[in-house]
Design an enzyme around this catalytic site. Sequence first.
Site, mmCIF file in Angstrom:
data_model
loop_
_atom_site.group_PDB
_atom_site.id
_atom_site.type_symbol
_atom_site.label_atom_id
_atom_site.label_comp_id
_atom_site.label_asym_id
_atom_site.label_seq_id
_atom_site.Cartn_x
_atom_site.Cartn_y
_atom_site.Cartn_z
ATOM 1 N N ARG A 255 42.231 35.472 -4.099
ATOM 2 C CA ARG A 255 41.269 36.054 -3.150
ATOM 3 C C ARG A 255 41.315 37.574 -3.207
ATOM 4 O O ARG A 255 40.275 38.246 -3.161
ATOM 5 C CB ARG A 255 41.573 35.566 -1.740
ATOM 6 C CG ARG A 255 41.277 34.098 -1.510
ATOM 7 C CD ARG A 255 41.812 33.668 -0.172
ATOM 8 N NE ARG A 255 41.709 32.226 0.006
ATOM 9 C CZ ARG A 255 42.596 31.478 0.643
ATOM 10 N NH1 ARG A 255 43.671 32.041 1.191
ATOM 11 N NH2 ARG A 255 42.421 30.185 0.764
ATOM 12 N N ASP B 176 35.397 26.563 -4.731
ATOM 13 C CA ASP B 176 36.767 26.152 -4.419
ATOM 14 C C ASP B 176 36.727 24.854 -3.607
ATOM 15 O O ASP B 176 36.966 24.849 -2.393
ATOM 16 C CB ASP B 176 37.468 27.268 -3.633
ATOM 17 C CG ASP B 176 38.903 26.922 -3.270
ATOM 18 O OD1 ASP B 176 39.501 26.048 -3.936
ATOM 19 O OD2 ASP B 176 39.426 27.524 -2.301
ATOM 20 N N CYS C 200 42.135 22.183 -7.027
ATOM 21 C CA CYS C 200 43.466 21.893 -6.503
ATOM 22 C C CYS C 200 43.881 20.462 -6.803
ATOM 23 O O CYS C 200 44.888 19.981 -6.278
ATOM 24 C CB CYS C 200 43.526 22.166 -5.001
ATOM 25 S SG CYS C 200 42.403 21.157 -4.012
#
Length: 398
Positions: free
Chosen positions: A212, A299, A339
Amino acid sequence: MSYPQLFLKKNEDKRLRQGHLWVFSNEVDSQRSPLEQFTAGDLVLVHDAGGKALGVAYLNPHALICARLLTRKTNIKISENFFKARLTQALDLRERLFDKPYYRLVFGESDGLPGLVIDRFGAVLSVQITTAGMERHKDVLVKILLELLEPTAILLKNDNSQRQLENLSLEPELVYGVLPEQLLIEENKVRFIVNVAEGQKTGWFYDHRNSRAQLAKSCRGLKVLDLFSYAGAWGIPAAVAGAAEVFCVDSSESALALASASAELNQVQDKMQFVRSDVFEFLKQAREQQQHYDVIVLDPPALIKRKKDFKAGYEAYRRLNHLALQVLSNNGILVSASCSHHLSRDNLHEILRSSARHIDRHLVFFGSGSQGPDHPIHPALPETDYLKTFFCAVSSRL
Protein backbone atom coordinates in the site's frame (compact mmCIF):
# COMPACT_ATOMS: atom_id res chain seq x y z
CA MET A 1 7.67 -34.65 30.75
CA SER A 2 5.97 -37.85 29.57
CA TYR A 3 3.34 -37.63 26.83
CA PRO A 4 1.43 -40.36 24.96
CA GLN A 5 3.31 -41.58 21.90
CA LEU A 6 2.31 -41.06 18.28
CA PHE A 7 4.17 -43.18 15.73
CA LEU A 8 4.56 -42.36 12.06
CA LYS A 9 4.68 -44.82 9.23
CA LYS A 10 7.99 -45.64 7.60
CA ASN A 11 9.44 -42.69 5.64
CA GLU A 12 6.64 -40.35 6.75
CA ASP A 13 9.04 -38.34 8.94
CA LYS A 14 10.84 -36.72 6.00
CA ARG A 15 8.74 -33.55 5.89
CA LEU A 16 9.10 -32.99 9.64
CA ARG A 17 12.86 -33.42 9.42
CA GLN A 18 12.96 -30.83 6.66
CA GLY A 19 11.30 -28.32 8.98
CA HIS A 20 7.57 -28.69 8.39
CA LEU A 21 5.30 -28.86 11.44
CA TRP A 22 2.28 -30.87 10.28
CA VAL A 23 1.39 -34.54 10.48
CA PHE A 24 -1.45 -35.79 8.30
CA SER A 25 -3.73 -38.55 9.52
CA ASN A 26 -2.67 -40.94 6.75
CA GLU A 27 0.96 -40.65 7.89
CA VAL A 28 0.22 -42.09 11.33
CA ASP A 29 0.94 -45.75 12.11
CA SER A 30 -2.55 -46.51 13.41
CA GLN A 31 -1.55 -50.01 14.47
CA ARG A 32 1.03 -48.78 16.97
CA SER A 33 -0.82 -45.60 17.94
CA PRO A 34 -4.55 -45.81 17.08
CA LEU A 35 -5.93 -42.31 16.64
CA GLU A 36 -9.18 -43.24 18.40
CA GLN A 37 -7.31 -43.48 21.68
CA PHE A 38 -6.71 -39.72 21.64
CA THR A 39 -9.05 -36.78 22.20
CA ALA A 40 -8.90 -33.46 20.39
CA GLY A 41 -6.23 -31.22 21.87
CA ASP A 42 -4.10 -33.96 23.45
CA LEU A 43 -0.37 -33.43 23.58
CA VAL A 44 1.71 -36.25 22.11
CA LEU A 45 5.35 -37.15 21.59
CA VAL A 46 5.83 -37.81 17.87
CA HIS A 47 8.15 -40.68 16.87
CA ASP A 48 9.41 -41.89 13.52
CA ALA A 49 8.91 -45.51 12.50
CA GLY A 50 12.21 -46.45 14.12
CA GLY A 51 11.13 -45.06 17.47
CA LYS A 52 13.21 -41.86 17.43
CA ALA A 53 11.39 -38.96 19.07
CA LEU A 54 10.86 -35.97 16.77
CA GLY A 55 9.11 -33.50 19.05
CA VAL A 56 5.97 -32.62 20.97
CA ALA A 57 2.75 -31.85 19.11
CA TYR A 58 -0.90 -31.35 19.86
CA LEU A 59 -3.34 -33.64 18.13
CA ASN A 60 -6.86 -33.84 16.78
CA PRO A 61 -7.71 -37.42 15.73
CA HIS A 62 -10.68 -36.19 13.65
CA ALA A 63 -8.79 -33.67 11.48
CA LEU A 64 -6.87 -34.24 8.25
CA ILE A 65 -3.94 -32.33 9.76
CA CYS A 66 -4.06 -34.46 12.85
CA ALA A 67 -0.94 -33.18 14.64
CA ARG A 68 0.97 -29.90 14.69
CA LEU A 69 4.45 -29.76 16.15
CA LEU A 70 5.00 -27.26 18.96
CA THR A 71 8.64 -28.05 19.69
CA ARG A 72 11.41 -30.38 18.59
CA LYS A 73 12.68 -30.59 22.15
CA THR A 74 11.47 -33.95 23.37
CA ASN A 75 11.79 -33.38 27.10
CA ILE A 76 10.02 -30.05 27.38
CA LYS A 77 6.83 -29.37 29.31
CA ILE A 78 4.15 -27.48 27.37
CA SER A 79 3.21 -25.11 30.16
CA GLU A 80 2.59 -21.46 30.84
CA ASN A 81 6.34 -20.78 30.65
CA PHE A 82 6.47 -22.35 27.20
CA PHE A 83 3.73 -20.11 25.81
CA LYS A 84 5.10 -17.04 27.55
CA ALA A 85 8.48 -17.58 25.92
CA ARG A 86 6.91 -17.93 22.46
CA LEU A 87 4.69 -14.87 22.85
CA THR A 88 7.58 -12.82 24.21
CA GLN A 89 9.73 -13.81 21.25
CA ALA A 90 6.96 -12.79 18.82
CA LEU A 91 6.51 -9.47 20.61
CA ASP A 92 10.24 -8.74 20.59
CA LEU A 93 10.38 -9.15 16.81
CA ARG A 94 7.42 -6.84 16.21
CA GLU A 95 8.79 -4.18 18.53
CA ARG A 96 12.00 -4.18 16.49
CA LEU A 97 10.02 -3.78 13.29
CA PHE A 98 7.37 -1.23 14.27
CA ASP A 99 7.37 1.92 16.38
CA LYS A 100 3.62 1.84 17.03
CA PRO A 101 1.45 -1.04 18.34
CA TYR A 102 -0.50 -1.78 15.17
CA TYR A 103 0.55 -5.10 13.68
CA ARG A 104 0.06 -8.87 13.59
CA LEU A 105 1.58 -10.02 16.85
CA VAL A 106 1.40 -13.77 16.17
CA PHE A 107 1.31 -15.50 12.79
CA GLY A 108 0.69 -19.14 13.64
CA GLU A 109 3.38 -21.63 12.69
CA SER A 110 5.87 -18.91 11.76
CA ASP A 111 5.92 -17.84 15.41
CA GLY A 112 5.95 -21.40 16.74
CA LEU A 113 2.29 -21.20 17.74
CA PRO A 114 0.28 -23.19 15.18
CA GLY A 115 -3.42 -22.47 15.22
CA LEU A 116 -3.01 -18.99 16.73
CA VAL A 117 -3.24 -15.56 15.11
CA ILE A 118 -3.23 -12.31 17.11
CA ASP A 119 -3.63 -8.83 15.70
CA ARG A 120 -2.79 -5.84 17.86
CA PHE A 121 -4.86 -2.69 17.57
CA GLY A 122 -3.17 -0.51 20.15
CA ALA A 123 -4.67 -1.55 23.48
CA VAL A 124 -7.07 -4.08 21.93
CA LEU A 125 -6.14 -7.62 20.88
CA SER A 126 -8.10 -9.61 18.30
CA VAL A 127 -7.35 -13.32 18.60
CA GLN A 128 -8.13 -16.18 16.23
CA ILE A 129 -7.74 -19.72 17.54
CA THR A 130 -8.35 -22.23 14.76
CA THR A 131 -7.42 -25.61 16.29
CA ALA A 132 -8.61 -27.74 19.19
CA GLY A 133 -5.03 -28.04 20.41
CA MET A 134 -4.60 -24.29 20.81
CA GLU A 135 -8.16 -23.87 22.12
CA ARG A 136 -7.26 -26.06 25.09
CA HIS A 137 -4.66 -23.47 26.14
CA LYS A 138 -6.70 -20.31 25.56
CA ASP A 139 -6.99 -19.43 29.26
CA VAL A 140 -3.22 -19.55 29.66
CA LEU A 141 -2.74 -17.50 26.51
CA VAL A 142 -5.14 -14.81 27.74
CA LYS A 143 -3.37 -14.70 31.11
CA ILE A 144 0.01 -14.20 29.46
CA LEU A 145 -1.28 -11.54 27.07
CA LEU A 146 -2.69 -9.58 30.00
CA GLU A 147 0.68 -9.72 31.73
CA LEU A 148 2.77 -8.86 28.67
CA LEU A 149 0.67 -6.12 27.09
CA GLU A 150 -1.93 -4.92 29.63
CA PRO A 151 -4.62 -4.58 26.95
CA THR A 152 -7.97 -2.94 27.60
CA ALA A 153 -9.82 -5.70 25.70
CA ILE A 154 -9.21 -9.16 24.26
CA LEU A 155 -11.67 -10.53 21.72
CA LEU A 156 -11.62 -14.13 20.55
CA LYS A 157 -12.78 -13.90 16.92
CA ASN A 158 -14.21 -17.39 16.55
CA ASP A 159 -15.95 -16.95 13.21
CA ASN A 160 -13.20 -18.59 11.17
CA SER A 161 -14.37 -21.51 9.03
CA GLN A 162 -11.29 -23.52 10.03
CA ARG A 163 -12.81 -23.90 13.48
CA GLN A 164 -15.63 -25.92 11.95
CA LEU A 165 -13.10 -28.50 10.77
CA GLU A 166 -11.96 -28.87 14.39
CA ASN A 167 -15.52 -28.97 15.77
CA LEU A 168 -15.10 -25.71 17.69
CA SER A 169 -17.68 -23.04 18.52
CA LEU A 170 -18.06 -20.16 16.07
CA GLU A 171 -19.39 -17.74 18.68
CA PRO A 172 -17.08 -14.77 19.34
CA GLU A 173 -16.01 -14.34 22.94
CA LEU A 174 -14.94 -11.14 24.68
CA VAL A 175 -12.68 -12.65 27.33
CA TYR A 176 -11.43 -9.42 28.84
CA GLY A 177 -12.38 -5.78 29.12
CA VAL A 178 -14.80 -3.62 27.17
CA LEU A 179 -14.55 -3.50 23.40
CA PRO A 180 -15.31 -0.15 21.73
CA GLU A 181 -17.51 -0.35 18.67
CA GLN A 182 -14.79 1.37 16.67
CA LEU A 183 -11.03 1.66 17.08
CA LEU A 184 -8.48 4.04 15.64
CA ILE A 185 -5.32 2.60 14.13
CA GLU A 186 -2.43 3.97 12.11
CA GLU A 187 -0.71 2.43 9.09
CA ASN A 188 1.95 4.19 7.02
CA LYS A 189 1.09 7.46 8.79
CA VAL A 190 -2.56 7.22 7.67
CA ARG A 191 -5.29 6.79 10.27
CA PHE A 192 -8.16 4.34 9.92
CA ILE A 193 -11.32 3.53 11.83
CA VAL A 194 -11.82 -0.22 12.23
CA ASN A 195 -14.51 -2.42 13.71
CA VAL A 196 -12.86 -5.46 15.25
CA ALA A 197 -16.04 -7.23 16.34
CA GLU A 198 -17.94 -6.96 13.06
CA GLY A 199 -15.04 -6.73 10.61
CA GLN A 200 -13.68 -9.49 8.40
CA LYS A 201 -11.12 -11.91 9.85
CA THR A 202 -9.48 -10.17 12.83
CA GLY A 203 -10.92 -6.81 11.77
CA TRP A 204 -8.13 -5.50 9.54
CA PHE A 205 -5.62 -6.76 6.98
CA TYR A 206 -2.12 -5.70 7.98
CA ASP A 207 -0.46 -7.97 5.41
CA HIS A 208 -0.47 -5.52 2.47
CA ARG A 209 1.10 -2.70 4.52
CA ASN A 210 4.25 -2.38 2.41
CA SER A 211 2.51 -2.70 -0.95
CA ARG A 212 0.00 0.00 0.00
CA ALA A 213 2.83 2.38 0.83
CA GLN A 214 4.52 1.57 -2.48
CA LEU A 215 1.37 2.26 -4.48
CA ALA A 216 0.51 5.52 -2.75
CA LYS A 217 3.70 7.08 -4.12
CA SER A 218 2.49 6.48 -7.68
CA CYS A 219 -0.99 8.02 -7.47
CA ARG A 220 -0.48 11.77 -7.40
CA GLY A 221 -2.95 13.53 -9.69
CA LEU A 222 -4.45 10.25 -10.92
CA LYS A 223 -7.88 8.61 -10.96
CA VAL A 224 -7.77 5.52 -8.74
CA LEU A 225 -10.14 2.55 -8.57
CA ASP A 226 -9.90 0.43 -5.40
CA LEU A 227 -11.74 -2.87 -5.97
CA PHE A 228 -12.79 -5.08 -3.06
CA SER A 229 -11.85 -2.01 -1.06
CA TYR A 230 -13.17 -3.23 2.32
CA ALA A 231 -12.38 -0.33 4.70
CA GLY A 232 -10.33 1.69 2.21
CA ALA A 233 -6.86 0.49 3.12
CA TRP A 234 -5.56 1.06 -0.44
CA GLY A 235 -7.76 3.92 -1.56
CA ILE A 236 -7.44 6.29 1.39
CA PRO A 237 -3.60 6.35 1.39
CA ALA A 238 -3.73 7.02 -2.35
CA ALA A 239 -5.97 10.03 -1.70
CA VAL A 240 -3.74 11.23 1.14
CA ALA A 241 -0.74 10.95 -1.20
CA GLY A 242 -2.38 13.24 -3.76
CA ALA A 243 -4.63 11.17 -6.01
CA ALA A 244 -7.14 13.35 -7.84
CA GLU A 245 -10.09 10.95 -7.47
CA VAL A 246 -10.53 7.63 -5.67
CA PHE A 247 -13.41 5.19 -6.15
CA CYS A 248 -13.81 2.47 -3.51
CA VAL A 249 -15.96 -0.47 -4.61
CA ASP A 250 -17.13 -3.19 -2.24
CA SER A 251 -20.25 -5.29 -1.67
CA SER A 252 -20.31 -4.54 2.09
CA GLU A 253 -22.21 -1.45 3.18
CA SER A 254 -20.65 -1.55 6.66
CA ALA A 255 -17.12 -1.75 5.22
CA LEU A 256 -17.76 1.25 2.98
CA ALA A 257 -19.17 3.16 5.96
CA LEU A 258 -15.87 2.59 7.77
CA ALA A 259 -13.94 3.71 4.69
CA SER A 260 -16.03 6.86 4.46
CA ALA A 261 -15.42 7.66 8.13
CA SER A 262 -11.68 7.12 7.67
CA ALA A 263 -11.69 9.39 4.62
CA GLU A 264 -13.19 12.17 6.74
CA LEU A 265 -10.68 11.48 9.49
CA ASN A 266 -7.86 12.04 7.00
CA GLN A 267 -9.65 15.00 5.37
CA VAL A 268 -9.79 13.45 1.89
CA GLN A 269 -13.54 12.84 1.71
CA ASP A 270 -13.97 15.34 -1.15
CA LYS A 271 -11.74 13.20 -3.38
CA MET A 272 -13.49 9.92 -2.70
CA GLN A 273 -16.58 8.05 -3.82
CA PHE A 274 -17.86 4.86 -2.25
CA VAL A 275 -19.77 2.43 -4.43
CA ARG A 276 -21.61 -0.58 -3.09
CA SER A 277 -21.54 -3.16 -5.85
CA ASP A 278 -20.48 -6.61 -6.90
CA VAL A 279 -17.04 -6.04 -8.42
CA PHE A 280 -17.66 -8.21 -11.48
CA GLU A 281 -20.84 -6.24 -12.26
CA PHE A 282 -19.15 -2.91 -11.61
CA LEU A 283 -16.35 -3.72 -14.05
CA LYS A 284 -18.78 -4.92 -16.72
CA GLN A 285 -20.77 -1.70 -16.45
CA ALA A 286 -17.62 0.42 -16.48
CA ARG A 287 -16.52 -1.34 -19.67
CA GLU A 288 -19.91 -0.81 -21.31
CA GLN A 289 -19.92 2.87 -20.30
CA GLN A 290 -16.31 3.26 -21.47
CA GLN A 291 -15.14 4.39 -18.05
CA HIS A 292 -11.38 4.31 -17.52
CA TYR A 293 -9.09 4.65 -14.51
CA ASP A 294 -5.41 5.54 -14.28
CA VAL A 295 -4.71 3.19 -11.37
CA ILE A 296 -6.64 0.03 -10.48
CA VAL A 297 -6.12 -2.02 -7.34
CA LEU A 298 -7.44 -5.57 -7.56
CA ASP A 299 -7.19 -7.16 -4.12
CA PRO A 300 -9.97 -9.78 -3.86
CA PRO A 301 -10.62 -12.12 -0.94
CA ALA A 302 -9.34 -15.67 -1.26
CA LEU A 303 -11.16 -17.08 -4.27
CA ILE A 304 -9.59 -20.54 -3.88
CA LYS A 305 -10.10 -21.75 -0.33
CA ARG A 306 -9.57 -25.45 -1.07
CA LYS A 307 -7.40 -27.25 -3.57
CA LYS A 308 -10.44 -28.81 -5.23
CA ASP A 309 -11.77 -25.30 -5.98
CA PHE A 310 -8.70 -24.37 -8.02
CA LYS A 311 -10.24 -24.51 -11.50
CA ALA A 312 -13.24 -22.28 -10.68
CA GLY A 313 -11.10 -19.93 -8.60
CA TYR A 314 -8.45 -19.59 -11.29
CA GLU A 315 -11.14 -18.65 -13.77
CA ALA A 316 -12.51 -16.02 -11.36
CA TYR A 317 -9.07 -14.44 -11.00
CA ARG A 318 -8.64 -14.52 -14.78
CA ARG A 319 -11.99 -12.80 -15.38
CA LEU A 320 -11.28 -10.12 -12.80
CA ASN A 321 -7.88 -9.24 -14.22
CA HIS A 322 -9.18 -9.34 -17.79
CA LEU A 323 -12.04 -6.97 -16.92
CA ALA A 324 -9.77 -4.65 -14.94
CA LEU A 325 -7.34 -4.33 -17.84
CA GLN A 326 -10.21 -3.40 -20.14
CA VAL A 327 -11.06 -0.32 -18.04
CA LEU A 328 -7.47 0.69 -17.31
CA SER A 329 -6.29 3.85 -19.04
CA ASN A 330 -3.39 3.74 -21.45
CA ASN A 331 -0.10 4.02 -19.53
CA GLY A 332 -2.03 3.01 -16.42
CA ILE A 333 -1.04 1.00 -13.36
CA LEU A 334 -2.67 -2.25 -12.30
CA VAL A 335 -1.92 -3.67 -8.87
CA SER A 336 -3.07 -7.28 -8.90
CA ALA A 337 -2.97 -9.37 -5.74
CA SER A 338 -4.03 -12.76 -4.46
CA CYS A 339 -4.17 -14.08 -0.91
CA SER A 340 -5.12 -17.60 -2.04
CA HIS A 341 -2.35 -20.00 -1.09
CA HIS A 342 -3.52 -22.37 -3.84
CA LEU A 343 -2.96 -19.71 -6.51
CA SER A 344 0.80 -19.54 -6.92
CA ARG A 345 2.84 -16.52 -7.90
CA ASP A 346 3.46 -18.22 -11.24
CA ASN A 347 -0.30 -18.70 -11.68
CA LEU A 348 -0.99 -14.99 -11.17
CA HIS A 349 1.95 -14.12 -13.44
CA GLU A 350 0.41 -16.25 -16.20
CA ILE A 351 -3.07 -14.75 -15.68
CA LEU A 352 -1.67 -11.25 -16.16
CA ARG A 353 0.43 -12.25 -19.17
CA SER A 354 -2.43 -13.99 -20.98
CA SER A 355 -5.01 -11.33 -20.11
CA ALA A 356 -2.81 -8.55 -21.48
CA ARG A 357 -2.11 -10.47 -24.66
CA HIS A 358 -5.80 -11.29 -25.14
CA ILE A 359 -6.71 -7.61 -25.36
CA ASP A 360 -3.45 -6.69 -27.12
CA ARG A 361 -1.92 -4.55 -24.36
CA HIS A 362 1.75 -4.22 -23.41
CA LEU A 363 2.16 -5.16 -19.74
CA VAL A 364 5.34 -5.17 -17.69
CA PHE A 365 5.98 -5.77 -14.00
CA PHE A 366 7.75 -2.87 -12.31
CA GLY A 367 7.38 -4.20 -8.81
CA SER A 368 6.13 -7.09 -6.74
CA GLY A 369 5.16 -7.62 -3.13
CA SER A 370 4.49 -10.19 -0.46
CA GLN A 371 3.12 -10.01 3.06
CA GLY A 372 4.59 -7.53 5.51
CA PRO A 373 7.23 -8.43 8.11
CA ASP A 374 4.63 -9.06 10.81
CA HIS A 375 3.54 -12.06 8.69
CA PRO A 376 6.92 -13.84 8.59
CA ILE A 377 7.35 -16.73 6.16
CA HIS A 378 8.47 -20.10 7.51
CA PRO A 379 10.92 -21.48 4.92
CA ALA A 380 9.69 -25.07 5.38
CA LEU A 381 5.98 -24.19 5.27
CA PRO A 382 4.90 -22.89 1.86
CA GLU A 383 1.44 -22.38 3.39
CA THR A 384 2.81 -19.35 5.27
CA ASP A 385 3.88 -17.69 2.00
CA TYR A 386 0.38 -16.91 0.77
CA LEU A 387 0.29 -13.29 -0.43
CA LYS A 388 1.51 -12.24 -3.83
CA THR A 389 1.22 -8.86 -5.56
CA PHE A 390 2.29 -7.59 -8.99
CA PHE A 391 2.65 -3.92 -9.88
CA CYS A 392 1.97 -3.66 -13.60
CA ALA A 393 2.56 -0.80 -16.04
CA VAL A 394 0.15 -1.21 -18.93
CA SER A 395 0.19 0.59 -22.28
CA SER A 396 -0.99 0.08 -25.86
CA ARG A 397 0.74 -2.62 -27.86
CA LEU A 398 4.29 -1.88 -28.93
